[in-house]
Enzyme design. Structure first.
Site, PDB file in Angstrom:
ATOM      1  N   ASP A  89       4.030   3.712   6.117  1.00 18.14           N
ATOM      2  CA  ASP A  89       3.449   3.458   7.434  1.00 18.14           C
ATOM      3  C   ASP A  89       4.464   2.917   8.418  1.00 18.14           C
ATOM      4  O   ASP A  89       5.546   2.465   8.054  1.00 18.14           O
ATOM      5  CB  ASP A  89       2.339   2.404   7.308  1.00 18.14           C
ATOM      6  CG  ASP A  89       2.908   0.998   7.117  1.00 18.14           C
ATOM      7  OD1 ASP A  89       3.783   0.819   6.232  1.00 18.14           O
ATOM      8  OD2 ASP A  89       2.509   0.076   7.847  1.00 18.14           O
TER       9      ASP A  89
ATOM     10  N   ASP B 221      14.946  -0.155   0.132  1.00 15.90           N
ATOM     11  CA  ASP B 221      15.711  -0.262   1.377  1.00 15.90           C
ATOM     12  C   ASP B 221      16.793  -1.321   1.157  1.00 15.90           C
ATOM     13  O   ASP B 221      17.820  -1.028   0.551  1.00 15.90           O
ATOM     14  CB  ASP B 221      14.698  -0.618   2.478  1.00 15.90           C
ATOM     15  CG  ASP B 221      15.276  -0.641   3.872  1.00 15.90           C
ATOM     16  OD1 ASP B 221      16.212   0.119   4.147  1.00 15.90           O
ATOM     17  OD2 ASP B 221      14.778  -1.409   4.712  1.00 15.90           O
TER      18      ASP B 221
ATOM     19  N   ARG C 118      -0.039   6.764   7.247  1.00 10.16           N
ATOM     20  CA  ARG C 118       0.023   6.810   5.780  1.00 10.16           C
ATOM     21  C   ARG C 118      -0.547   8.101   5.202  1.00 10.16           C
ATOM     22  O   ARG C 118      -0.168   8.531   4.127  1.00 10.16           O
ATOM     23  CB  ARG C 118      -0.759   5.636   5.176  1.00 10.16           C
ATOM     24  CG  ARG C 118      -0.153   4.265   5.437  1.00 10.16           C
ATOM     25  CD  ARG C 118      -0.821   3.243   4.521  1.00 10.16           C
ATOM     26  NE  ARG C 118      -0.554   1.867   4.909  1.00 10.16           N
ATOM     27  CZ  ARG C 118       0.523   1.175   4.561  1.00 10.16           C
ATOM     28  NH1 ARG C 118       1.451   1.731   3.825  1.00 10.16           N
ATOM     29  NH2 ARG C 118       0.683  -0.085   4.942  1.00 10.16           N
TER      30      ARG C 118
ATOM     31  N   LYS D 223      17.081   4.413   0.274  1.00  9.98           N
ATOM     32  CA  LYS D 223      18.015   4.308   1.401  1.00  9.98           C
ATOM     33  C   LYS D 223      19.235   3.544   0.890  1.00  9.98           C
ATOM     34  O   LYS D 223      19.347   2.326   1.101  1.00  9.98           O
ATOM     35  CB  LYS D 223      17.383   3.512   2.551  1.00  9.98           C
ATOM     36  CG  LYS D 223      16.398   4.270   3.403  1.00  9.98           C
ATOM     37  CD  LYS D 223      16.005   3.395   4.601  1.00  9.98           C
ATOM     38  CE  LYS D 223      14.808   3.959   5.320  1.00  9.98           C
ATOM     39  NZ  LYS D 223      14.280   3.026   6.347  1.00  9.98           N
TER      40      LYS D 223
ATOM     41  N   LYS E 119       0.801  -1.189   0.000  1.00 11.59           N
ATOM     42  CA  LYS E 119       0.000   0.000   0.000  1.00 11.59           C
ATOM     43  C   LYS E 119       0.852   1.266   0.000  1.00 11.59           C
ATOM     44  O   LYS E 119       0.395   2.342  -0.362  1.00 11.59           O
ATOM     45  CB  LYS E 119      -0.886   0.013   1.265  1.00 11.59           C
ATOM     46  CG  LYS E 119      -1.889  -1.122   1.335  1.00 11.59           C
ATOM     47  CD  LYS E 119      -2.588  -1.086   2.699  1.00 11.59           C
ATOM     48  CE  LYS E 119      -2.352  -2.383   3.400  1.00 11.59           C
ATOM     49  NZ  LYS E 119      -2.950  -2.468   4.734  1.00 11.59           N
ATOM     50  N   GLY E 120       2.104   1.114   0.426  1.00 15.73           N
ATOM     51  CA  GLY E 120       2.956   2.292   0.667  1.00 15.73           C
ATOM     52  C   GLY E 120       3.139   3.202  -0.535  1.00 15.73           C
ATOM     53  O   GLY E 120       3.337   4.408  -0.383  1.00 15.73           O
TER      54      GLY E 120
ATOM     55  N   PHE F 132      13.919   5.625   9.898  1.00 19.29           N
ATOM     56  CA  PHE F 132      12.598   5.104   9.562  1.00 19.29           C
ATOM     57  C   PHE F 132      11.643   6.257   9.323  1.00 19.29           C
ATOM     58  O   PHE F 132      11.433   7.099  10.197  1.00 19.29           O
ATOM     59  CB  PHE F 132      12.069   4.162  10.650  1.00 19.29           C
ATOM     60  CG  PHE F 132      10.979   3.293  10.111  1.00 19.29           C
ATOM     61  CD1 PHE F 132      11.278   2.143   9.404  1.00 19.29           C
ATOM     62  CD2 PHE F 132       9.644   3.660  10.250  1.00 19.29           C
ATOM     63  CE1 PHE F 132      10.269   1.354   8.853  1.00 19.29           C
ATOM     64  CE2 PHE F 132       8.633   2.879   9.700  1.00 19.29           C
ATOM     65  CZ  PHE F 132       8.946   1.730   9.002  1.00 19.29           C
TER      66      PHE F 132
ATOM     67  N   ASP G 161       7.249   3.059  -3.100  1.00 18.28           N
ATOM     68  CA  ASP G 161       7.557   4.122  -2.143  1.00 18.28           C
ATOM     69  C   ASP G 161       9.040   4.239  -1.823  1.00 18.28           C
ATOM     70  O   ASP G 161       9.599   5.322  -1.849  1.00 18.28           O
ATOM     71  CB  ASP G 161       6.735   3.920  -0.837  1.00 18.28           C
ATOM     72  CG  ASP G 161       6.871   2.533  -0.221  1.00 18.28           C
ATOM     73  OD1 ASP G 161       7.622   1.687  -0.752  1.00 18.28           O
ATOM     74  OD2 ASP G 161       6.210   2.285   0.817  1.00 18.28           O
TER      75      ASP G 161
END
Ligand code: IMP
Ligand code: MG
Length: 179
Positions: free
Chosen positions: A158, A102, A164, A130, A42-43, A151, A99
């Site tokens: 989220d 990482d 969000r 990142k 969903k991000g 973070f 989104d």
């Protein structure tokens, strides 16, 4: 600012102008084509919806939901497909819109999967990168902002399904996840 935020890292204004800038670059590459925009739920949804509104070619939209995280802030090492695409990607030019990259685990696995399914091309567009956390040999073709190993929440991202809807990217207070 939300009380659980340490500080705002990227403001609404910065998001708006950088997303537009990157989307216009991507748009140039797809003139005369009909790319399939794959959003990662969903991000990625808020970035996705802002991004696609700058594309001028006739795009098609589709979504996947995957997870490599449990409830925490560390990748658990196994990609689960929770919702698959509706469209067949065979022969399609795919733009993955996500989104954040990482460790790179999610996007490395997804790109491989879509190419195995016969996509003609796959590019990766990310809002955040990142870089210092990379464990897999993958990098976005287009990225909006490089960030440090902190973070972050908001603009789709989220922590434990919260935050969000914040319109900016903020750094989550450590005490929230270090309990
Ligand atoms: P990767 O597979 O390790 O590259 O992780 C990518 C996924 O981890 C992203 O799609 C996010 O859902 C999640 N993630 C990584 N860092 C953050 C963060 O700082 N805030 C929120 N979600 C994050
Ligand atoms: Mg994600």
């Amino acid at each position: 600012m939300h009380k659980d935020c340490e500080r705002i890292l990227i403001s609404e204004k910065q998001l708006r102008s950088r997303v537009k800038e990157i989307a216009e670059k991507v748009d140039n590459l797809y003139q005369g084509k009909r790319p399939l925009c794959v959003g990662i739920l969903k991000g990625g949804i808020i970035f996705y919806s802002d991004f696609i509104r700058h594309l001028t070619s006739p795009v098609e939209l589709d979504f996947m939901a995957v997870s490599s995280y449990g409830g925490g802030t560390v990748s658990s090492g196994k990609l689960k497909i929770k919702k698959d695409l509706d469209k067949d990607v065979k022969g399609r030019d795919v733009i993955i819109i996500e989104d954040i990259i990482d460790s790179g685990f999610t996007l490395a696995n997804l790109k491989t999967l879509l190419l195995e399914r016969g996509a003609a091309s796959v590019i990766i567009v990310t809002l955040l990168n990142k870089k210092g956390r990379r464990e897999y040999d993958i990098s976005p073709d287009f990225n909006c902002f490089d960030i440090e190993n902190e973070f972050v929440i908001g603009y789709g991202l989220d922590y434990d399904e919260k935050y969000r809807s914040l319109p900016y990217i903020g750094i989550l207070k450590r005490e929230i996840y270090d309990k």
